[in-house]
Scaffold this motif. Structure first.
Motif, PDB file in Angstrom:
ATOM      1  N   SER A 507     -14.280  -5.393  -3.579  1.00 20.06           N
ATOM      2  CA  SER A 507     -15.576  -4.754  -3.364  1.00 20.06           C
ATOM      3  C   SER A 507     -16.099  -4.958  -1.945  1.00 20.06           C
ATOM      4  CB  SER A 507     -16.599  -5.295  -4.375  1.00 20.06           C
ATOM      5  OG  SER A 507     -16.934  -6.642  -4.092  1.00 20.06           O
ATOM      6  N   LYS A 508     -15.584  -5.969  -1.244  1.00 22.88           N
ATOM      7  CA  LYS A 508     -16.106  -6.303   0.086  1.00 22.88           C
ATOM      8  C   LYS A 508     -15.199  -5.842   1.232  1.00 22.88           C
ATOM      9  CE  LYS A 508     -19.786  -8.626  -1.300  1.00 22.88           C
ATOM     10  NZ  LYS A 508     -21.157  -8.211  -0.965  1.00 22.88           N
ATOM     11  N   LEU A 509     -13.899  -5.701   0.968  1.00 22.79           N
ATOM     12  CA  LEU A 509     -12.950  -5.383   2.030  1.00 22.79           C
ATOM     13  C   LEU A 509     -12.509  -3.931   1.954  1.00 22.79           C
ATOM     14  CD1 LEU A 509     -10.658  -8.548   1.810  1.00 22.79           C
ATOM     15  CD2 LEU A 509     -12.535  -8.158   3.418  1.00 22.79           C
ATOM     16  N   SER A 510     -12.016  -3.429   3.092  1.00 19.04           N
ATOM     17  CA  SER A 510     -11.398  -2.110   3.086  1.00 19.04           C
ATOM     18  C   SER A 510     -10.043  -2.213   2.387  1.00 19.04           C
ATOM     19  CB  SER A 510     -11.218  -1.608   4.515  1.00 19.04           C
ATOM     20  OG  SER A 510     -10.272  -2.430   5.199  1.00 19.04           O
ATOM     21  N   ILE A 511      -9.478  -1.075   2.072  1.00 19.38           N
ATOM     22  CA  ILE A 511      -8.173  -1.075   1.386  1.00 19.38           C
ATOM     23  C   ILE A 511      -7.121  -1.770   2.239  1.00 19.38           C
ATOM     24  CG2 ILE A 511      -6.327   0.406   0.505  1.00 19.38           C
ATOM     25  CD1 ILE A 511      -8.451   2.491  -0.170  1.00 19.38           C
ATOM     26  N   GLU A 512      -7.114  -1.465   3.564  1.00 18.91           N
ATOM     27  CA  GLU A 512      -6.120  -2.080   4.452  1.00 18.91           C
ATOM     28  C   GLU A 512      -6.326  -3.589   4.529  1.00 18.91           C
ATOM     29  OE1 GLU A 512      -8.057   0.450   5.183  1.00 18.91           O
ATOM     30  OE2 GLU A 512      -6.641   2.137   5.247  1.00 18.91           O
ATOM     31  N   GLU A 513      -7.608  -4.021   4.633  1.00 19.35           N
ATOM     32  CA  GLU A 513      -7.884  -5.464   4.708  1.00 19.35           C
ATOM     33  C   GLU A 513      -7.451  -6.180   3.435  1.00 19.35           C
ATOM     34  OE1 GLU A 513     -11.857  -5.598   7.597  1.00 19.35           O
ATOM     35  OE2 GLU A 513     -12.066  -5.177   5.441  1.00 19.35           O
ATOM     36  N   PHE A 514      -7.774  -5.578   2.279  1.00 19.85           N
ATOM     37  CA  PHE A 514      -7.426  -6.231   1.008  1.00 19.85           C
ATOM     38  C   PHE A 514      -5.909  -6.301   0.828  1.00 19.85           C
ATOM     39  CE2 PHE A 514      -6.386  -5.968  -3.522  1.00 19.85           C
ATOM     40  CZ  PHE A 514      -6.980  -7.140  -3.963  1.00 19.85           C
ATOM     41  N   ASP A 515      -5.206  -5.197   1.189  1.00 22.21           N
ATOM     42  CA  ASP A 515      -3.743  -5.212   1.061  1.00 22.21           C
ATOM     43  C   ASP A 515      -3.134  -6.300   1.931  1.00 22.21           C
ATOM     44  OD1 ASP A 515      -3.833  -3.165  -0.725  1.00 22.21           O
ATOM     45  OD2 ASP A 515      -3.381  -1.573   0.729  1.00 22.21           O
ATOM     46  N   GLY A 516      -3.689  -6.487   3.142  1.00 18.52           N
ATOM     47  CA  GLY A 516      -3.188  -7.538   4.015  1.00 18.52           C
ATOM     48  C   GLY A 516      -3.376  -8.927   3.421  1.00 18.52           C
TER      49      GLY A 516
END
Length: 628
Positions: A507-516
């Protein structure tokens, strides 16, 4: 024991229905609900009968003591230990010197879930012999008033009671006794006892003349009530009565008949009767006002009939007892509005957007299924415990939002920020949410005591209280604090589990950030503060990317001056990298620095070739040599 006092012999009418239902609940769940129970009435409408009925029924389950005022005083003088259910009749007649002992007794019996019932002649706040603390305890339970029966209800009561005693009283006589009694059930009981005694002498015919002879002491001196037979009046329709009224010349008689019609329909006309003997203009104005109230009551009756009140039995019961009382319109409107808001709230999704997992599910479900349906009346206060950073403050805000949508006006008070002003700013909200409650125990002793007493007072007044606190651990609690906290129910917010951590990061991160983050492995966290700090560090550790044009690529051909050009380009790249790794605030446009490198002047026969295709290198080189 007065064995004839029991629920099966109880005469229920509109004026005592609420108290009757409450009394049955008390016997069913002694000490658990409606404790203490206080009933009052300005006349003899059955207070003692109520207490003896509760006594007879409750004594089948557990030891019970019942006292007159004098007996109760003697009991308090001899006893300091209290472990039985206690019923006291006419507590308004108990000496005021016993109020401390009464206060102690009430607090002890509440903690031990022992039922207490009291009767009096006035509402608790008008008791002159009891202090404010005792009155607060009485108001913290259930207070019911017994109202005088309507005339038609008294007629039914007299006929029922006379039949139980083996005598048959005609309607005409029942009406005579009704007016003669002034609404007092005790007076009616006394008159029936006398009639039964005369009937036992042998063949006896009850007519008005005989009744007036037997009951002459009950009449005002020298006056026999000139009651015309009202039986025929009861049989008439309203249209018939109104047509007869039109022929009456005396306006007082006209309005008396009008009032009587409304009374026969069940409406409370007590506000009009005193006006019959006063100024005629005042009577007319009062009657017109009364009619407007009746019209509003009829509208409310229709509105109430369309509501599904199956989930709100207490509110429905209260409304039913007031639907014919013009002076209760405001209360009826408030209750109906509350039911409508709560019905509407049930159709909407709760805690939308709030992440729920095993670490907080119990606290949420307790609130929705147990606390809110009987908010303030049961399991009060609701205490939500959790370590620092487990989401107590966020949940406090969410519950406050939900209460607002459910028709309440919650007051949120944070003891970490504003404890000192609590007593000054608190009035009487219908919901109180206290965040960081554990900070109370760092306050000075006097403030700590007063705040506890104030919250306990609100709980007793059925104000819904929800407390958010870190675990109290080894804190030494006073007896008052223990009673307050034990009178409610607790739930615990656990440290965030893997499921809620993953959902929270999503809920807090972008998709790219969360995948990383997921590729490198989601860390374990003790609380949400650590998760927020992790997100902040993650974002500040990544340098902003600045778009560049195509980078110059130098192909070494072995020409003179190539080395110096390559050095200059590398110097430019290095300086460029140094510049972009500086901290750049969001929204600030970056300006690429200019790099000036002093280069030697090349000979005209030197050729700089950029991105030359491999197959063209040799041809270009040869051409250049020929031109030399």
């Amino acid at each position: 024991m007065k064995k004839n006092f029991g629920f099966e012999n109880f005469y229920v009418y509109e004026g005592n229905k609420v108290a009757f239902i409450a009394a049955k609940k008390i016997v069913q769940f002694p000490g658990e609900i409606f404790n203490p129970f206080y009933i009052y009435a300005s006349g003899s409408y059955g207070k003692t009968y109520f207490l003896w009925t509760i006594y007879n029924e409750l004594s089948k389950k557990e030891p019970v003591l019942i006292f007159t005022p004098k007996e109760f005083e003697e009991y308090l003088q001899k006893n300091t230990q209290f472990d039985s259910a206690i019923l006291v009749d006419d507590i308004n007649r108990v000496n005021d010197k016993f109020q401390d002992a009464i206060l102690t007794m009430i607090d002890v019996l509440i903690t031990r879930n022992k039922q207490m019932c009291f009767s009096g002649n006035v509402p608790p706040r008008e008791l002159k012999n009891l202090g404010s603390k005792v009155i607060s305890r009485l108001e913290g339970g259930l207070v019911c008033d017994l109202q005088a029966p309507h005339e038609i209800a008294l007629v039914e009561f007299i006929k029922k009671k006379s039949e139980e005693r083996g005598i048959i009283i005609p309607d005409e006589i029942a009406l005579e006794l009704t007016q003669l009694s002034g609404g007092s059930l005790r007076t009616i009981d006394g008159m029936l006892n006398r009639l039964v005694a005369y009937a036992s002498l042998g063949t006896f015919t009850f007519d008005l003349n005989t009744i007036r002879l037997i009951l002459k002491e009950f009449y005002p001196r020298g006056v026999y009530s000139p009651v015309s037979s009202l039986v025929e009046e009861l049989k008439k329709s309203a249209d018939e009565v109104l047509s007869e009224i039109a022929e009456v010349k005396d306006p007082r008689t006209e309005y008396k008949e009008k009032i009587y019609i409304w009374e026969m329909k069940g409406f409370d006309t007590s506000e009009l009767k005193p006006l019959l003997d006063g100024d005629i203009e005042t009577l007319i104005a009062g009657y017109n006002t009364f009619i407007k109230k009746v019209e509003r009551l009829i509208e409310l009756q229709k509105e109430f009939g369309t509501l599904d009140v199956s989930k709100f039995p207490e509110e429905a019961m209260k409304i039913e007892t007031m639907l014919f009382s013009p002076d209760k319109i405001s209360e009826i409107e408030t209750l109906i509005d509350s039911i409508k808001r709560r019905l509407k709230a049930e159709t909407r999704p709760r805690f939308e957007g709030f992440i729920i997992s095993d670490c907080n599910r119990t606290a949420i479900e307790l609130y929705e299924k147990t606390i809110l349906p009987a908010f303030g009346k049961e399991f009060n206060p609701y205490i939500i415990l959790g370590n620092a950073g487990t989401g107590k403050t966020f949940l406090c805000q969410k519950i406050a939002d939900d209460l607002r949508q459910s028709g309440f006006s919650p007051l949120i008070f944070d003891f970490e920020e504003n404890l000192e002003n609590f007593l000054e700013e608190i009035n009487r909200p219908d919901a109180l949410l206290v965040d960081n409650f554990h900070k109370l125990f760092t306050a000075r002793e006097e403030l700590r005591k007063m705040v506890t007493e104030k919250i306990f007072e609100l709980v007793k007044q059925e104000v819904g209280v929800i407390i958010f606190s870190e675990p109290l651990g080894d804190i030494n609690l006073t007896e008052s604090e223990k009673i307050l906290l034990r009178s409610g129910i607790e739930a615990t917010l656990k440290d965030p589990d893997d499921a809620i951590v993953e959902l929270y990061l999503k809920s807090k991160l972008s998709i790219e950030e969360f995948d990383g983050v997921k590729k490198t492995g989601i860390p374990r966290f003790q609380n949400f503060k650590e998760i927020d700090a992790f997100i902040t560090d993650l974002r500040t550790s990544v340098a902003p990317v600045i778009e560049e044009g195509p980078k110059e690529e130098f192909i070494m051909l072995g020409l003179p001056g190539e080395e110096e050009i390559q050095v200059a380009a590398e110097a430019k790249d290095v300086e460029h990298v140094v510049e972009v790794t500086q901290v750049i605030e969001p929204g600030v446009k970056t300006v690429e620095p200019k790099v000036e490198v002093s280069l030697k002047k090349f000979k005209e026969n030197c050729l700089i070739i950029q991105e030359i295709q491999d197959e063209l290198i040799e041809e270009n080189y040869i051409t250049m040599r020929k031109g030399d």
